[in-house]
Write a protein that holds these residues in place. Sequence first.
Motif, PDB file in Angstrom:
ATOM      1  N   ALA A 146      49.025  78.780  44.426  1.00 42.64           N
ATOM      2  CA  ALA A 146      47.873  78.999  45.296  1.00 42.64           C
ATOM      3  C   ALA A 146      48.217  78.558  46.725  1.00 42.64           C
ATOM      4  O   ALA A 146      49.126  77.744  46.930  1.00 42.64           O
ATOM      5  CB  ALA A 146      46.672  78.213  44.775  1.00 42.64           C
ATOM      6  N   PRO A 147      47.504  79.060  47.723  1.00 43.14           N
ATOM      7  CA  PRO A 147      47.833  78.710  49.108  1.00 43.14           C
ATOM      8  C   PRO A 147      47.908  77.215  49.378  1.00 43.14           C
ATOM      9  O   PRO A 147      48.774  76.755  50.130  1.00 43.14           O
ATOM     10  CB  PRO A 147      46.706  79.377  49.904  1.00 43.14           C
ATOM     11  CG  PRO A 147      46.364  80.588  49.091  1.00 43.14           C
ATOM     12  CD  PRO A 147      46.481  80.128  47.673  1.00 43.14           C
ATOM     13  N   VAL A 148      47.030  76.421  48.760  1.00 43.04           N
ATOM     14  CA  VAL A 148      46.974  74.990  49.048  1.00 43.04           C
ATOM     15  C   VAL A 148      48.225  74.250  48.563  1.00 43.04           C
ATOM     16  O   VAL A 148      48.424  73.082  48.900  1.00 43.04           O
ATOM     17  CB  VAL A 148      45.684  74.397  48.417  1.00 43.04           C
ATOM     18  CG1 VAL A 148      45.821  74.253  46.908  1.00 43.04           C
ATOM     19  CG2 VAL A 148      45.313  73.069  49.059  1.00 43.04           C
ATOM     20  N   HIS A 149      49.079  74.935  47.811  1.00 42.24           N
ATOM     21  CA  HIS A 149      50.327  74.334  47.344  1.00 42.24           C
ATOM     22  C   HIS A 149      51.229  73.905  48.501  1.00 42.24           C
ATOM     23  O   HIS A 149      52.033  72.980  48.355  1.00 42.24           O
ATOM     24  CB  HIS A 149      51.052  75.346  46.450  1.00 42.24           C
ATOM     25  CG  HIS A 149      52.396  74.922  45.950  1.00 42.24           C
ATOM     26  ND1 HIS A 149      52.655  73.672  45.453  1.00 42.24           N
ATOM     27  CD2 HIS A 149      53.578  75.608  45.864  1.00 42.24           C
ATOM     28  CE1 HIS A 149      53.918  73.588  45.073  1.00 42.24           C
ATOM     29  NE2 HIS A 149      54.504  74.741  45.323  1.00 42.24           N
ATOM     30  N   TRP A 150      51.116  74.564  49.663  1.00 47.70           N
ATOM     31  CA  TRP A 150      52.034  74.283  50.777  1.00 47.70           C
ATOM     32  C   TRP A 150      51.250  73.800  51.984  1.00 47.70           C
ATOM     33  O   TRP A 150      50.094  74.164  52.174  1.00 47.70           O
ATOM     34  CB  TRP A 150      52.834  75.535  51.138  1.00 47.70           C
ATOM     35  CG  TRP A 150      54.230  75.212  51.585  1.00 47.70           C
ATOM     36  CD1 TRP A 150      54.744  75.342  52.855  1.00 47.70           C
ATOM     37  CD2 TRP A 150      55.282  74.691  50.780  1.00 47.70           C
ATOM     38  NE1 TRP A 150      56.063  74.941  52.873  1.00 47.70           N
ATOM     39  CE2 TRP A 150      56.422  74.537  51.604  1.00 47.70           C
ATOM     40  CE3 TRP A 150      55.380  74.350  49.427  1.00 47.70           C
ATOM     41  CZ2 TRP A 150      57.632  74.039  51.142  1.00 47.70           C
ATOM     42  CZ3 TRP A 150      56.582  73.866  48.948  1.00 47.70           C
ATOM     43  CH2 TRP A 150      57.697  73.711  49.800  1.00 47.70           C
ATOM     44  N   VAL A 151      51.899  73.007  52.798  1.00 42.15           N
ATOM     45  CA  VAL A 151      51.206  72.410  53.946  1.00 42.15           C
ATOM     46  C   VAL A 151      50.656  73.473  54.885  1.00 42.15           C
ATOM     47  O   VAL A 151      49.606  73.283  55.508  1.00 42.15           O
ATOM     48  CB  VAL A 151      52.138  71.425  54.687  1.00 42.15           C
ATOM     49  CG1 VAL A 151      53.340  72.152  55.313  1.00 42.15           C
ATOM     50  CG2 VAL A 151      51.374  70.620  55.736  1.00 42.15           C
ATOM     51  N   THR A 152      51.325  74.616  54.987  1.00 37.02           N
ATOM     52  CA  THR A 152      50.838  75.691  55.849  1.00 37.02           C
ATOM     53  C   THR A 152      49.549  76.316  55.328  1.00 37.02           C
ATOM     54  O   THR A 152      48.838  76.986  56.076  1.00 37.02           O
ATOM     55  CB  THR A 152      51.909  76.783  55.988  1.00 37.02           C
ATOM     56  OG1 THR A 152      52.332  77.169  54.661  1.00 37.02           O
ATOM     57  CG2 THR A 152      53.103  76.294  56.785  1.00 37.02           C
ATOM     58  N   GLY A 153      49.255  76.121  54.033  1.00 34.89           N
ATOM     59  CA  GLY A 153      48.038  76.655  53.440  1.00 34.89           C
ATOM     60  C   GLY A 153      47.076  75.574  52.992  1.00 34.89           C
ATOM     61  O   GLY A 153      46.193  75.835  52.164  1.00 34.89           O
ATOM     62  N   LYS A 154      47.216  74.382  53.557  1.00 34.30           N
ATOM     63  CA  LYS A 154      46.455  73.228  53.064  1.00 34.30           C
ATOM     64  C   LYS A 154      44.945  73.399  53.196  1.00 34.30           C
ATOM     65  O   LYS A 154      44.182  72.727  52.497  1.00 34.30           O
ATOM     66  CB  LYS A 154      46.899  71.950  53.764  1.00 34.30           C
ATOM     67  CG  LYS A 154      46.664  71.890  55.261  1.00 34.30           C
ATOM     68  CD  LYS A 154      47.250  70.601  55.847  1.00 34.30           C
ATOM     69  CE  LYS A 154      47.095  70.538  57.353  1.00 34.30           C
ATOM     70  NZ  LYS A 154      45.692  70.442  57.783  1.00 34.30           N
ATOM     71  N   ASP A 155      44.505  74.273  54.076  1.00 34.20           N
ATOM     72  CA  ASP A 155      43.071  74.529  54.210  1.00 34.20           C
ATOM     73  C   ASP A 155      42.653  75.788  53.456  1.00 34.20           C
ATOM     74  O   ASP A 155      41.503  76.245  53.577  1.00 34.20           O
ATOM     75  CB  ASP A 155      42.705  74.681  55.694  1.00 34.20           C
ATOM     76  CG  ASP A 155      42.952  73.398  56.480  1.00 34.20           C
ATOM     77  OD1 ASP A 155      42.677  72.311  55.932  1.00 34.20           O
ATOM     78  OD2 ASP A 155      43.434  73.491  57.629  1.00 34.20           O
ATOM     79  N   GLY A 156      43.555  76.339  52.667  1.00 32.78           N
ATOM     80  CA  GLY A 156      43.277  77.563  51.931  1.00 32.78           C
ATOM     81  C   GLY A 156      42.752  77.306  50.531  1.00 32.78           C
ATOM     82  O   GLY A 156      42.311  76.204  50.186  1.00 32.78           O
ATOM     83  N   GLU A 157      42.826  78.334  49.698  1.00 32.14           N
ATOM     84  CA  GLU A 157      42.271  78.274  48.349  1.00 32.14           C
ATOM     85  C   GLU A 157      43.095  77.375  47.434  1.00 32.14           C
ATOM     86  O   GLU A 157      44.333  77.403  47.479  1.00 32.14           O
ATOM     87  CB  GLU A 157      42.257  79.675  47.729  1.00 32.14           C
ATOM     88  CG  GLU A 157      41.390  80.682  48.447  1.00 32.14           C
ATOM     89  CD  GLU A 157      41.739  82.103  48.033  1.00 32.14           C
ATOM     90  OE1 GLU A 157      40.894  82.973  48.255  1.00 32.14           O
ATOM     91  OE2 GLU A 157      42.847  82.345  47.503  1.00 32.14           O
TER      92      GLU A 157
END
Length: 257
Positions: A76-87
């Motif tokens: 899921a996006p939140v797995h990575w720091v670049t997606g920390k505000d994602g799903e």
Amino acid sequence: MPVLQDLLDALRTRRVAVVDLTAPLHAGTPVLQLPPPFANTIAFGLEEISRYDERGPTWYWNDIHTGEHTGTHFDAPVHWVTGKDGEDVAQVPAARLLAPAVVLDFSAESADDPDFLLEIEHVRAWEAGHGALPEGGWLLYRTGWDARSADATRFLNADEKGPHTPGISVACARWLAEETALLGVGVETVGTDAGGAHSFDPPFPCHAFLLGAGKYGLTQLQNLARLPATGAVVIAGPLPIVGGSGSPARVLALVET
């Protein structure tokens, strides 16, 4: 509901086949190994609760011990720091778990070079022969790596310099994330990035760019050789773990025969 009935009829008469893209999950399932000082996930394990005995005379069940990113799994996006505000994985809309897929086969190149990287020009050449990448769909990257999955040493393929497994270049990962309408990328290797991606700039570009763009990853897929280049539909079923960065998943494909 004639459309759904048509699908059921096609499955019953085997005009549509179900292909399991999921690796069996067991104690020997290969798990990504990060070097010190980074923390690693645990291997998959079962702990028996009862098995038709005094602990439970008519039932068998287990506790399971595993990480979110073990075996065939969903990023899921939140797995990575670049997606920390994602799903997180529980927030992924159910409708996005069923999507069209294309298969880009670079198994021959990967057999010759375990560090083979998919480049933008490879994808462009594929599109010239098969049409555009599917909007809201998966790019499944076949490297033949699933043939190694029963042997963790061969699957991870590491030496003193680190793992050597095929992946996607920095430029291609950025392009897939920012310039295409893909839902995500699926691979046969232990993660969506190449084995040597720790030394790329940025490191682990598939994670950084795709998850940062709100897209998804599927890893440790099997049986991509049984899918056509275009026309398959993928059903990805992660557990809806609240706050989870990912989940082991049962991944299936529907294919017209």
